[in-house]
Every structure is written in structure tokens, then in C-alpha cells.
Motif scaffolding. Structure first.
Motif, PDB file in Angstrom:
ATOM      1  N   ALA A 201      -4.641  -2.098  -2.410  1.00 35.06           N
ATOM      2  CA  ALA A 201      -3.707  -0.612  -2.029  1.00 35.06           C
ATOM      3  C   ALA A 201      -2.733  -0.435  -2.747  1.00 35.06           C
ATOM      4  O   ALA A 201      -1.469  -0.614  -2.434  1.00 35.06           O
ATOM      5  CB  ALA A 201      -3.224  -0.892  -0.418  1.00 35.06           C
ATOM      6  N   ALA A 279      -0.770  -7.133  -1.418  1.00 34.52           N
ATOM      7  CA  ALA A 279      -0.915  -5.564  -0.922  1.00 34.52           C
ATOM      8  C   ALA A 279       0.317  -5.278   0.012  1.00 34.52           C
ATOM      9  O   ALA A 279       0.855  -6.391   0.706  1.00 34.52           O
ATOM     10  CB  ALA A 279      -2.129  -5.422  -0.516  1.00 34.52           C
ATOM     11  N   PRO A 281      -0.473  -2.695   2.460  1.00 36.71           N
ATOM     12  CA  PRO A 281      -1.202  -1.583   2.906  1.00 36.71           C
ATOM     13  C   PRO A 281      -0.372  -0.581   3.917  1.00 36.71           C
ATOM     14  O   PRO A 281       0.290  -1.006   4.557  1.00 36.71           O
ATOM     15  CB  PRO A 281      -2.603  -2.146   3.481  1.00 36.71           C
ATOM     16  CG  PRO A 281      -1.935  -3.641   3.805  1.00 36.71           C
ATOM     17  CD  PRO A 281      -0.796  -3.899   3.050  1.00 36.71           C
ATOM     18  N   TRP A 315      -7.361  -5.102   6.731  1.00 38.19           N
ATOM     19  CA  TRP A 315      -6.889  -5.342   5.544  1.00 38.19           C
ATOM     20  C   TRP A 315      -6.641  -6.947   5.146  1.00 38.19           C
ATOM     21  O   TRP A 315      -6.890  -7.419   4.354  1.00 38.19           O
ATOM     22  CB  TRP A 315      -5.400  -4.645   5.338  1.00 38.19           C
ATOM     23  CG  TRP A 315      -5.373  -3.186   5.236  1.00 38.19           C
ATOM     24  CD1 TRP A 315      -5.227  -2.235   6.069  1.00 38.19           C
ATOM     25  CD2 TRP A 315      -5.900  -2.521   3.926  1.00 38.19           C
ATOM     26  NE1 TRP A 315      -5.323  -0.752   5.673  1.00 38.19           N
ATOM     27  CE2 TRP A 315      -5.784  -1.297   4.223  1.00 38.19           C
ATOM     28  CE3 TRP A 315      -6.481  -2.735   2.686  1.00 38.19           C
ATOM     29  CZ2 TRP A 315      -5.902  -0.155   3.420  1.00 38.19           C
ATOM     30  CZ3 TRP A 315      -6.652  -1.860   1.953  1.00 38.19           C
ATOM     31  CH2 TRP A 315      -6.522  -0.650   2.016  1.00 38.19           C
TER      32      TRP A 315
END
Length: 499
Positions: A201, A279, A281, A315
């Protein structure tokens, strides 16, 4: 028109770039500054670098055709698509700019779509005179390597990303993570030259770039890193690619698409594996692709399905599945709810703890992120651990700088939290109320609830007072009591009650 010929200082460059945003303030919303400013900045850099390379070619070969040859240039600029062609236009400027962008993209396959999709020909938003004013502002400075080094160009670009995020505020959360928090996460992962790094992301590429800064700080060659990222938003994905180019990186891939529904980095029929996965996200995504995961071909559902209307653990499992066996490690920013919510999330959490995959839980202060005031946590996972390993809890909720509208974390504070992590990893020494290693058996007793407050709490400080202070307080309370009794007597007398 006068053009500066001396090297630009970073502060002068930042100031000049920020002034560009003021030109389009009004017709362009603050959240869209990046859509317009970044493509023009990148275009000017590409053309100025091309001119430098052409000049070097002419000096070496003395032949114009040889100096224009593709092998002489990092990025080719075809005929009619140069900055000078666009700046010479007096009408339909947006059309000329768009044509130049398309020409450069078609000539350079790796730049496909890099200039985004801003409506340059919409004269109601950007009339010719305003667009010319913006181009003329950029024309006052040279952005070739001879005037602005890759590192300064990249840092100025990051500066703009930060300023645009500040200006856009709540709308910025989707593409910008505070750099100090990114630094903390990258320090924990400690990427090394030659390793692969993946951000599913990636936003504007800040996390990937921090791995570059990290390797350079450690004395390594960041060009040996292999960087990959996926981003759903077209404009943001383009900005990430520009960002990496402007930092002088070449061995990277940024692809556009919905990571949870359509992951782009595959090795045959499985997800590509990486050394470092990092990440921030989108928090608690409602429409994340639950319908596709019940028969996910990449086995991201083997520990269970994340709730239909909350994609946080989707995620986590995508990132976990993308880690290499042995060397794989990941750091992800998530809301605190992932630590204690029940149901499907509790089942996934238990299986990760059974494997020993969750190494650390770091609790951050509230109101550090754009668009949300809730406190977040960083989960650190590894694939090179023993089953049912203990988990390190770090309560860093008091390590921040208070702000009026938004709290911040300085680089020094991020490094302070990292040192807590590093010290616990090396010595297992615990700092009361701040850090603690918790064994699997205790986690099991708590139904695998990872709420930080269950395991790490600041000790209550007993109020200590001297005898003199206690006596003074007693006398004050006694005086208040006598005053209250006198007032009561007067009230009763007025009402006719006999005392």
C-alpha cells in the motif's frame, strides 16, 4: 527571462516549489495540489537533465544526432515534447502540456502513466494564463543534476509531499505517513543491501524511500536494494514512481491495482516473496474484497477470513504470505482494535501467536496520523522464529510532541522508541511501565488478547506530602467546615427554625 545558473540550496529549492502551490490556490483544492504540481516538477527535471546530457554528448562527439541518441539519455525526450516547446505555447497550453507528457511516456516504456491523469485541458480549472504563470514560475530555476543533486531533488520532493499533506489535512491520510514513524519501522526491519523490500500500500513511496535512506546511513549502497510497491490510486502511484526516480533509484517497480483483490507481484501461481514487507494500509477498510478471499488462490485465507466489513487482518495476512521463509520480516501500522477484537480476528491472531510469528507490539500516541485521531500500533512479525515465542510489548504512547491540531513525533523520539526495541531484543531487560516480554502461556490465559494495557501499564504514583503540608490542608478544611456551619445557622434562623 533570467535563469539562475548557480547551484540551488535545498532551502531555496523548497521555498520556490512551495510558492508554486500558491499560484493555483483557489481554482485547485489543496488536496489536489499534488496532482498538478508534481507532474510539472518531474517534467522540468526530465527536460533539464536531458539538456545536460545533450550538452555533454555534443562536447564529446561534436555531432547532434549522436548527442540525441537514446543511449546518451536516462530518459528520452522526443521532438516537440520538450519543456521549451510547451513554455512557448500562448494558447491551449494544457493541450500542449498533455501532448508532451504522452509523448515522453510513449517513448519511455517504464514511464507509462507517470504523469497521472490531471485534466490539463479543463480551462475552467486552469485557464491558459494561470497555467503559463505556473510554468513560468518553474522556468525561473534549472533542475538538472548540475544545479540540483538527486538527493536534494528527492528531499525537496518529499518536503512538498509533507507540505501538501499538512495543507490537505484529513484527506492526506491515504497517501502520507509521518516520516518519523516510517523511520521507526524501517529501523526495526533493518533492510540490508541486496535485499528485497515490498510495500503493498505504497502511497507516494515514502516507506520504500526510507529504506534507501536507512541503507545509506548505515554506509551501504542503496542501489543494491530491490524495491517493489503496489498502489490503487492512479495519481498517487505516479507520484511514487516520480519520487523514486528523483532520488536516483532505478531498480524498482511500482504497479497500480487493488492489492487485496488483485496482487500484481507474483511468482508463477503464488505471491512473490520478500525479505522486508512494510506498510501503512487503509485502516479498517469496509469494502476490501471479502467475497474473493473465501477461495483465495494465494492461500492468504488459511488462518481464517478477516471480517466482511473490516480488512485490517486481510492486510496482515497478505503481508505475512509475502514474506520469505527464514529471512522474512514485516512491520505494519494498524488501529489498536486488531490487538483485541474478537471473532474472526481473534482466531487469526491466535494462529499467528501459535506460530510465534508476532515478535513485537508497539503502541503509539493518538492523533499522529492524518485523518484519524485514534492511537495506532505497529505490529512486527517474522518468519524465522520458534512456535509459541514470547511477544515484546512497548508502550510508547507518551513519546510524542503535543500539537494544537495534531500531535507529532520527532526523529529523536522515533529513535528513542527504536532504542527501547533494540535494548529489549539484545538483553531482554524490561523497563517498568514501558516494555515487557510476555510469554505465550500468559497470552493464552488472556485469550490471546494483545491489548497493550493488559501487559504494560505505568505504575500509579502515590502522592507524597509532608507533615507541614498535611497540617496546612487540615486547617484549611476545618476553616471551610466552620464557614459552612455558620452559613447553615444563618439560613435556619431566617427560615424560623429554632437551633
Amino acid at each position: 527571462m533570467n535563469v539562475k545558473k548557480s547551484k540551488l540550496s535545498l532551502s531555496d529549492l523548497e521555498r520556490h516549489l512551495w510558492e508554486a502551490a500558491h499560484i493555483i490556490t483557489g481554482p485547485i483544492d489543496a488536496s489536489d495540489y499534488k496532482t498538478y504540481i508534481f507532474p510539472i516538477l518531474f517534467f522540468k527535471r526530465v527536460c533539464d537533465v536531458y539538456d545536460e546530457e545533450f550538452k555533454e554528448g555534443m562536447e564529446f562527439y561534436g555531432d547532434e544526432e549522436m548527442a540525441k541518441a537514446p543511449e546518451q539519455h536516462r530518459i528520452e525526450v522526443p521532438e516537440g515534447c520538450h519543456w521549451n516547446d510547451v513554455i512557448a505555447a500562448t494558447k491551449d497550453v494544457g493541450k500542449a502540456l498533455k501532448a508532451a507528457f504522452l509523448g515522453i511516456e510513449k517513448t519511455n516504456d517504464r514511464l507509462y502513466g507517470i504523469f497521472g491523469d490531471a485534466p490539463w485541458t479543463n480551462k475552467e480549472r486552469l485557464p491558459d494564463h494561470l497555467l503559463l504563470q505556473l510554468l513560468n514560475h518553474f522556468n525561473k530555476i534549472k533542475l538538472g543534476v548540475g544545479h540540483v543533486r538527486d538527493d536534494d531533488m528527492g528531499r525537496a520532493y518529499e518536503y512538498l509531499i509533507k507540505r501538501f499533506a499538512d495543507k490537505a489535512n484529513k484527506k492526506a491520510g491515504e497517501f502520507y505517513t509521518p516520516r518519523s514513524i516510517v523511520r521507526l519501522m524501517v529501523n526495526v526491519l533493518d533492510p540490508q543491501p541486496g535485499e528485497t523490500v515490498y510495500d503493498p500500500a505504497c502511497g507516494t513511496g515514502g516507506m520504500l524511500l526510507e529504506t534507501v535512506h536507512h541503507v545509506r546511513e548505515q554506509g551501504g549502497d542503496p542501489r543494491l536494494l530491490k524495491l517493489k510497491g503496489q498502489e490503487k490510486n492512479l495519481t498517487t502511484e505516479a507520484i511514487a514512481r516520480m519520487n523514486l526516480y528523483l532520488h536516483g533509484m532505478e531498480d524498482f517497480e511500482i504497479r497500480r491495482g487493488d492489492t487485496l483483490r488483485d496482487p500484481k507481484f507474483l511468482t508463477y501461481d503464488r505471491l512473490e516473496q520478500f525479505d522486508c514487507v512494510i506498510a501503512n494500509p487503509p485502516f479498517s477498510l469496509k469494502e476490501w474484497g471479502h467475497e474473493k478471499w473465501s477461495s483465495d488462490p494465494f492461500n492468504r485465507h488459511t488462518f481464517g477470513l478477516a471480517p466482511k466489513t473490516n480488512g485490517d487482518f486481510a492486510w496482515v495476512m497478505h503481508m505475512f504470505t509475502s514474506m520469505k521463509e527464514g529471512s522474512g520480516r514485516m512491520a505494519v501500522v494498524l488501529p489498536h482494535g486488531v490487538l483485541f477484537r474478537s471473532g474472526a480476528e481473534a482466531k487469526i491472531r491466535k494462529k499467528l501467536l501459535d506460530l510465534g510469528a508476532i515478535e513485537a507490539v508497539i503502541g503509539l500516541a493518538g492523533n499522529l496520523f492524518y485523518g484519524t485521531g485514534i492511537p495506532a500500533s505497529i505490529l512486527v512479525l517474522r518468519k524465522s522464529v520458534k512456535a509459541k515465542s514470547p511477544v515484546l510489548f512497548i508502550n510508547a504512547e507518551e513519546i510524542y510532541t503535543k500539537g494544537r491540531a495534531q500531535n507529532t513525533m520527532t526523529t529523536g523520539q522515533a529513535d528513542e522508541i527504536y532504542q527501547l526495541y533494540k535494548k529489549q531484543k539484545q538483553s531482554s531487560f524490561e523497563e517498568e511501565g514501558v516494555t515487557r516480554w510476555v510469554e505465550y502461556a500468559e497470552l493464552k490465559e488472556n485469550d490471546f488478547n494483545l491489548n497493550i494495557a493488559r501487559y504494560v501499564q505505568k505504575p500509579l504514583e502515590e502522592e507524597k506530602i509532608t507533615v507541614e503540608e498535611a497540617l496546612r490542608d487540615f486547617k484549611a478544611k476545618l476553616a471551610e467546615l466552620e464557614t459552612a456551619e455558620n452559613e447553615l445557622e444563618l439560613l435556619l434562623e431566617r427560615e424560623g427554625f429554632e437551633l
